[in-house]
Design a protein around this motif. Structure first.
Motif, PDB file in Angstrom:
ATOM      1  N   ALA A 133      43.690  70.557  53.322  1.00 13.49           N
ATOM      2  CA  ALA A 133      44.992  71.112  52.953  1.00 13.49           C
ATOM      3  C   ALA A 133      45.929  69.939  52.666  1.00 13.49           C
ATOM      4  O   ALA A 133      46.084  69.056  53.517  1.00 13.49           O
ATOM      5  CB  ALA A 133      45.552  71.967  54.077  1.00 13.49           C
ATOM      6  N   CYS A 149      49.036  69.517  52.809  1.00 15.85           N
ATOM      7  CA  CYS A 149      50.106  69.305  53.778  1.00 15.85           C
ATOM      8  C   CYS A 149      49.641  68.518  54.997  1.00 15.85           C
ATOM      9  O   CYS A 149      50.465  67.965  55.738  1.00 15.85           O
ATOM     10  CB  CYS A 149      50.731  70.622  54.204  1.00 15.85           C
ATOM     11  SG  CYS A 149      49.630  71.678  55.180  1.00 15.85           S
ATOM     12  N   ASP A 171      50.476  70.286  45.137  1.00 13.00           N
ATOM     13  CA  ASP A 171      51.627  70.598  45.973  1.00 13.00           C
ATOM     14  C   ASP A 171      51.342  70.061  47.371  1.00 13.00           C
ATOM     15  O   ASP A 171      50.545  70.642  48.112  1.00 13.00           O
ATOM     16  CB  ASP A 171      51.864  72.106  46.013  1.00 13.00           C
ATOM     17  CG  ASP A 171      53.009  72.515  46.916  1.00 13.00           C
ATOM     18  OD1 ASP A 171      53.682  71.630  47.501  1.00 13.00           O
ATOM     19  OD2 ASP A 171      53.238  73.729  47.046  1.00 13.00           O
ATOM     20  N   THR A 220      52.934  70.149  49.957  1.00 13.59           N
ATOM     21  CA  THR A 220      53.389  70.993  51.064  1.00 13.59           C
ATOM     22  C   THR A 220      52.469  72.198  51.276  1.00 13.59           C
ATOM     23  O   THR A 220      52.651  72.948  52.232  1.00 13.59           O
ATOM     24  CB  THR A 220      54.827  71.501  50.825  1.00 13.59           C
ATOM     25  OG1 THR A 220      54.844  72.347  49.665  1.00 13.59           O
ATOM     26  CG2 THR A 220      55.794  70.331  50.631  1.00 13.59           C
ATOM     27  N   SER A 221      51.483  72.340  50.413  1.00 11.05           N
ATOM     28  CA  SER A 221      50.587  73.501  50.477  1.00 11.05           C
ATOM     29  C   SER A 221      49.616  73.398  51.648  1.00 11.05           C
ATOM     30  O   SER A 221      49.068  72.335  51.931  1.00 11.05           O
ATOM     31  CB  SER A 221      49.788  73.608  49.176  1.00 11.05           C
ATOM     32  OG  SER A 221      48.831  74.646  49.277  1.00 11.05           O
ATOM     33  N   ASN A 222      49.392  74.550  52.297  1.00 10.74           N
ATOM     34  CA  ASN A 222      48.398  74.591  53.362  1.00 10.74           C
ATOM     35  C   ASN A 222      47.094  75.244  52.888  1.00 10.74           C
ATOM     36  O   ASN A 222      46.212  75.530  53.687  1.00 10.74           O
ATOM     37  CB  ASN A 222      48.939  75.302  54.606  1.00 10.74           C
ATOM     38  CG  ASN A 222      49.304  76.739  54.329  1.00 10.74           C
ATOM     39  OD1 ASN A 222      49.246  77.204  53.202  1.00 10.74           O
ATOM     40  ND2 ASN A 222      49.697  77.459  55.367  1.00 10.74           N
ATOM     41  N   LEU A 223      46.988  75.470  51.573  1.00  5.45           N
ATOM     42  CA  LEU A 223      45.755  76.004  50.988  1.00  5.45           C
ATOM     43  C   LEU A 223      44.755  74.864  50.797  1.00  5.45           C
ATOM     44  O   LEU A 223      45.121  73.767  50.348  1.00  5.45           O
ATOM     45  CB  LEU A 223      46.029  76.673  49.644  1.00  5.45           C
ATOM     46  CG  LEU A 223      46.973  77.870  49.678  1.00  5.45           C
ATOM     47  CD1 LEU A 223      47.243  78.360  48.263  1.00  5.45           C
ATOM     48  CD2 LEU A 223      46.396  78.982  50.533  1.00  5.45           C
ATOM     49  N   VAL A 239      42.098  72.421  49.318  1.00  4.04           N
ATOM     50  CA  VAL A 239      41.793  71.886  47.998  1.00  4.04           C
ATOM     51  C   VAL A 239      40.576  70.974  48.138  1.00  4.04           C
ATOM     52  O   VAL A 239      40.489  70.199  49.102  1.00  4.04           O
ATOM     53  CB  VAL A 239      42.986  71.061  47.440  1.00  4.04           C
ATOM     54  CG1 VAL A 239      42.625  70.399  46.124  1.00  4.04           C
ATOM     55  CG2 VAL A 239      44.219  71.927  47.285  1.00  4.04           C
TER      56      VAL A 239
END
Length: 84
Positions: free
Chosen positions: A36, A38, A71, A73-76, A78
Motif C-alpha cells: 500500500a 501509504c 497516490d 496516501t492510498s491504502n489500496l 499496488v
C-alpha cells in the motif's frame, strides 16, 4: 502493476522486508512487490535511491518517474515491479 526502476523496486523491498509475504519475486531478473503506497517511507526510499544513483538529481528524477501516477496516501495494494 506499476513499472519502476530497479533501484526503486529494491528500496521498496527493503522497506517491506525481503522475507515479507508481500515480496512476490526478488531475483536478478525481476522484482515484484505488493504494498500500500501509504505505508511507504518515502524518505528511506529516497535515501536508498540517492545512494544507488550516487547523486540527488538522478535519484529525484527516478523517484518522480516511479511515483508520478501513484497516490501516496492510498491504502489500496499496488504491485510495483521491475524486470530486466
Amino acid at each position: 502493476m506499476h513499472l519502476v526502476s530497479r533501484f526503486v523496486a529494491e528500496a521498496i523491498v527493503f522497506e517491506v522486508g525481503s522475507d515479507s509475504d508481500n515480496v512476490i519475486t526478488n531475483t536478478d531478473e525481476g522484482i515484484e512487490v505488493l504494498v500500500a503506497p501509504c505505508e511507504l517511507d518515502m524518505n528511506a526510499i529516497t535515501e536508498y535511491v540517492t545512494i544507488q544513483h550516487g547523486g540527488t538529481q538522478d535519484a529525484q528524477d527516478d523517484i518522480n518517474d516511479a511515483f508520478s501516477e501513484v497516490d501516496l496516501t492510498s491504502n489500496l495494494l499496488v504491485t510495483f515491479f521491475w524486470e530486466e
